[in-house]
Design a protein around this motif. Structure first.
Motif, PDB file in Angstrom:
ATOM      1  N   LYS A  18       0.730  -1.308   0.021  1.00 55.40           N
ATOM      2  CA  LYS A  18      -0.023  -0.076  -0.057  1.00 55.40           C
ATOM      3  C   LYS A  18       0.669   1.239  -0.129  1.00 55.40           C
ATOM      4  O   LYS A  18       2.302   1.212   0.262  1.00 55.40           O
ATOM      5  N   ALA A  19       0.146   2.353  -0.271  1.00 53.04           N
ATOM      6  CA  ALA A  19       0.854   3.756  -0.196  1.00 53.04           C
ATOM      7  C   ALA A  19       0.093   4.642   0.512  1.00 53.04           C
ATOM      8  O   ALA A  19      -1.091   4.677   0.587  1.00 53.04           O
ATOM      9  N   HIS A  20       0.631   5.877   0.849  1.00 54.28           N
ATOM     10  CA  HIS A  20       0.274   6.953   1.764  1.00 54.28           C
ATOM     11  C   HIS A  20       0.214   8.005   1.024  1.00 54.28           C
ATOM     12  O   HIS A  20       0.852   8.434   0.162  1.00 54.28           O
ATOM     13  N   ASN A  21      -1.171   8.942   1.221  1.00 58.08           N
ATOM     14  CA  ASN A  21      -1.120  10.205   0.509  1.00 58.08           C
ATOM     15  C   ASN A  21      -0.500  11.149   1.207  1.00 58.08           C
ATOM     16  O   ASN A  21      -0.415  12.287   0.794  1.00 58.08           O
ATOM     17  N   GLU A  22      -0.311  11.366   2.507  1.00 56.79           N
ATOM     18  CA  GLU A  22      -0.076  12.362   3.445  1.00 56.79           C
ATOM     19  C   GLU A  22       1.446  12.003   3.996  1.00 56.79           C
ATOM     20  O   GLU A  22       1.730  10.647   4.398  1.00 56.79           O
ATOM     21  N   GLY A  23       1.910  13.064   4.658  1.00 53.21           N
ATOM     22  CA  GLY A  23       3.122  12.876   5.517  1.00 53.21           C
ATOM     23  C   GLY A  23       4.501  13.125   4.775  1.00 53.21           C
ATOM     24  O   GLY A  23       5.432  12.723   5.297  1.00 53.21           O
ATOM     25  N   TYR A  24       4.344  13.690   3.627  1.00 58.04           N
ATOM     26  CA  TYR A  24       5.601  14.122   2.889  1.00 58.04           C
ATOM     27  C   TYR A  24       6.381  15.258   3.419  1.00 58.04           C
ATOM     28  O   TYR A  24       6.080  16.346   2.588  1.00 58.04           O
ATOM     29  N   ASP A  25       7.095  15.164   4.436  1.00 55.59           N
ATOM     30  CA  ASP A  25       7.825  16.352   4.994  1.00 55.59           C
ATOM     31  C   ASP A  25       9.321  16.260   4.622  1.00 55.59           C
ATOM     32  O   ASP A  25      10.010  17.167   5.093  1.00 55.59           O
ATOM     33  N   LYS A  26       9.625  15.405   3.947  1.00 54.61           N
ATOM     34  CA  LYS A  26      11.133  15.244   3.560  1.00 54.61           C
ATOM     35  C   LYS A  26      11.347  15.874   2.283  1.00 54.61           C
ATOM     36  O   LYS A  26      10.705  15.542   1.258  1.00 54.61           O
ATOM     37  N   CYS A  27      12.410  16.896   2.475  1.00 48.50           N
ATOM     38  CA  CYS A  27      12.760  17.492   1.105  1.00 48.50           C
ATOM     39  C   CYS A  27      13.389  16.601   0.095  1.00 48.50           C
ATOM     40  O   CYS A  27      14.108  15.539   0.250  1.00 48.50           O
ATOM     41  N   ASP A  28      12.853  16.873  -1.465  1.00 49.28           N
ATOM     42  CA  ASP A  28      13.571  16.092  -2.553  1.00 49.28           C
ATOM     43  C   ASP A  28      14.923  16.460  -2.904  1.00 49.28           C
ATOM     44  O   ASP A  28      15.333  17.420  -2.312  1.00 49.28           O
ATOM     45  N   VAL A  29      15.435  16.110  -4.057  1.00 51.77           N
ATOM     46  CA  VAL A  29      16.653  16.673  -4.289  1.00 51.77           C
ATOM     47  C   VAL A  29      16.802  18.032  -4.652  1.00 51.77           C
ATOM     48  O   VAL A  29      17.801  18.620  -4.732  1.00 51.77           O
ATOM     49  N   LYS A  30      15.570  18.627  -4.847  1.00 49.90           N
ATOM     50  CA  LYS A  30      15.603  20.147  -5.271  1.00 49.90           C
ATOM     51  C   LYS A  30      15.056  20.975  -4.171  1.00 49.90           C
ATOM     52  O   LYS A  30      14.966  22.257  -4.149  1.00 49.90           O
ATOM     53  N   GLY A  31      15.236  20.240  -2.942  1.00 50.70           N
ATOM     54  CA  GLY A  31      15.019  20.694  -1.578  1.00 50.70           C
ATOM     55  C   GLY A  31      13.503  21.331  -1.634  1.00 50.70           C
ATOM     56  O   GLY A  31      13.129  22.045  -0.607  1.00 50.70           O
ATOM     57  N   CYS A  32      12.648  20.412  -2.064  1.00 46.08           N
ATOM     58  CA  CYS A  32      11.260  21.030  -2.146  1.00 46.08           C
ATOM     59  C   CYS A  32      10.362  19.639  -1.521  1.00 46.08           C
ATOM     60  O   CYS A  32      10.766  18.537  -1.606  1.00 46.08           O
ATOM     61  N   CYS A  33       9.077  20.229  -0.905  1.00 46.84           N
ATOM     62  CA  CYS A  33       8.209  19.334  -0.383  1.00 46.84           C
ATOM     63  C   CYS A  33       6.970  19.361  -1.125  1.00 46.84           C
ATOM     64  O   CYS A  33       6.668  20.447  -1.678  1.00 46.84           O
ATOM     65  N   PRO A  34       5.895  18.526  -1.377  1.00 45.60           N
ATOM     66  CA  PRO A  34       4.560  18.850  -2.035  1.00 45.60           C
ATOM     67  C   PRO A  34       3.753  19.701  -1.281  1.00 45.60           C
ATOM     68  O   PRO A  34       4.010  19.830  -0.070  1.00 45.60           O
ATOM     69  N   GLU A  35       2.671  20.132  -2.004  1.00 47.14           N
ATOM     70  CA  GLU A  35       1.874  21.122  -1.051  1.00 47.14           C
ATOM     71  C   GLU A  35       0.899  20.466  -0.014  1.00 47.14           C
ATOM     72  O   GLU A  35       0.545  19.276  -0.326  1.00 47.14           O
ATOM     73  N   ASN A  36       1.094  20.985   1.017  1.00 44.60           N
ATOM     74  CA  ASN A  36       0.288  20.263   2.225  1.00 44.60           C
ATOM     75  C   ASN A  36       0.859  19.011   2.673  1.00 44.60           C
ATOM     76  O   ASN A  36       0.282  18.289   3.257  1.00 44.60           O
ATOM     77  N   HIS A  37       2.041  18.562   2.252  1.00 44.71           N
ATOM     78  CA  HIS A  37       2.711  17.516   2.567  1.00 44.71           C
ATOM     79  C   HIS A  37       2.051  16.293   2.090  1.00 44.71           C
ATOM     80  O   HIS A  37       1.887  15.149   2.496  1.00 44.71           O
ATOM     81  N   CYS A  38       1.250  16.398   0.971  1.00 41.83           N
ATOM     82  CA  CYS A  38       0.199  15.531   0.397  1.00 41.83           C
ATOM     83  C   CYS A  38       0.425  14.975  -1.201  1.00 41.83           C
ATOM     84  O   CYS A  38       0.948  16.005  -1.789  1.00 41.83           O
TER      85      CYS A  38
END
Length: 198
Positions: free
Chosen positions: A88-108
């Motif tokens: 399974k996969a999760h929709n929320e909780g994405y607070d780790k920055c990617d290689v460009k230093g970004c996180c998705p809107e609302n960590h979602c």
């Protein structure tokens, strides 16, 4: 009688990030493309950059371009020691920055969608097929894809069609498996998954 149209399978791996200058997921997917999956399987591979924006845009593009029978995303996990099949996969909780230093809107991943999506592919059955095959690799099933690009990408695909989407984590290269062994594990997994996809 005309020959049946080949089954289209898309396999993706990720580019470098963090300590992984060479990402074993992409190496394994490239190696997979050199192996015969069967005359009736048309395999397409794609590398995904470890950034949320690219993943968010590329995943739907792959579904639209290929209309695959099966899409299998592959990522590296530093804690994996086996071929790890994510259920399974999760929709929320994405607070780790990617290689460009970004996180998705609302960590979602997908705003307004449910919190979790489960693949329609029974990973326990896939796991059994891999472990019963005469190969050098072992598999296990996981319920947590890690709340980073792997989990994010998987949720994106499951939100498009959960009956034909899968995610596999592989260990870093040579801990313990070679690129060839990882590719063989992916090959066995894909063949097992196709048994379940109508």
């Amino acid at each position: 009688m005309p020959a049946e149209a080949p089954q289209t399978v898309v396999a993706t791996g990720f580019g470098p990030f963090g300590i992984y200058d060479v990402n074993s997921s992409w190496v394994a997917v490239q190696e997979l493309s050199k192996r015969p999956l069967g005359d009736d399987i048309d395999l397409h591979i794609e590398e995904i950059s470890v950034d949320y924006k690219t993943a968010s845009e590329l995943v739907p593009e792959l579904w639209k371009k290929y209309n695959p029978k099966l899409i299998v995303h592959v990522g590296v996990s530093g804690i994996a020691s086996k071929i790890t099949l994510e259920q399974k996969a999760h929709n929320e909780g994405y607070d780790k920055c990617d290689v460009k230093g970004c996180c998705p809107e609302n960590h979602c991943c997908v705003l307004g969608d449910e919190g979790c999506r489960v693949s329609g592919i029974d990973m326990q059955l896939v796991c059994r097929d891999i472990n019963e095959a005469s190969s050098d690799v072992e598999a296990e099933v996981s319920q947590d894809a890690g709340r980073y690009l792997c989990d994010f990408t998987y949720f994106k695909s499951l939100s498009i069609d959960k009956s034909r989407a899968a995610f596999i984590h592989v260990p870093p290269l040579n801990t313990p498996y070679t690129a060839e062994q990882l590719a063989e594990g992916l090959r066995l997994a894909i063949l097992a998954m196709l048994k379940q996809v109508s």
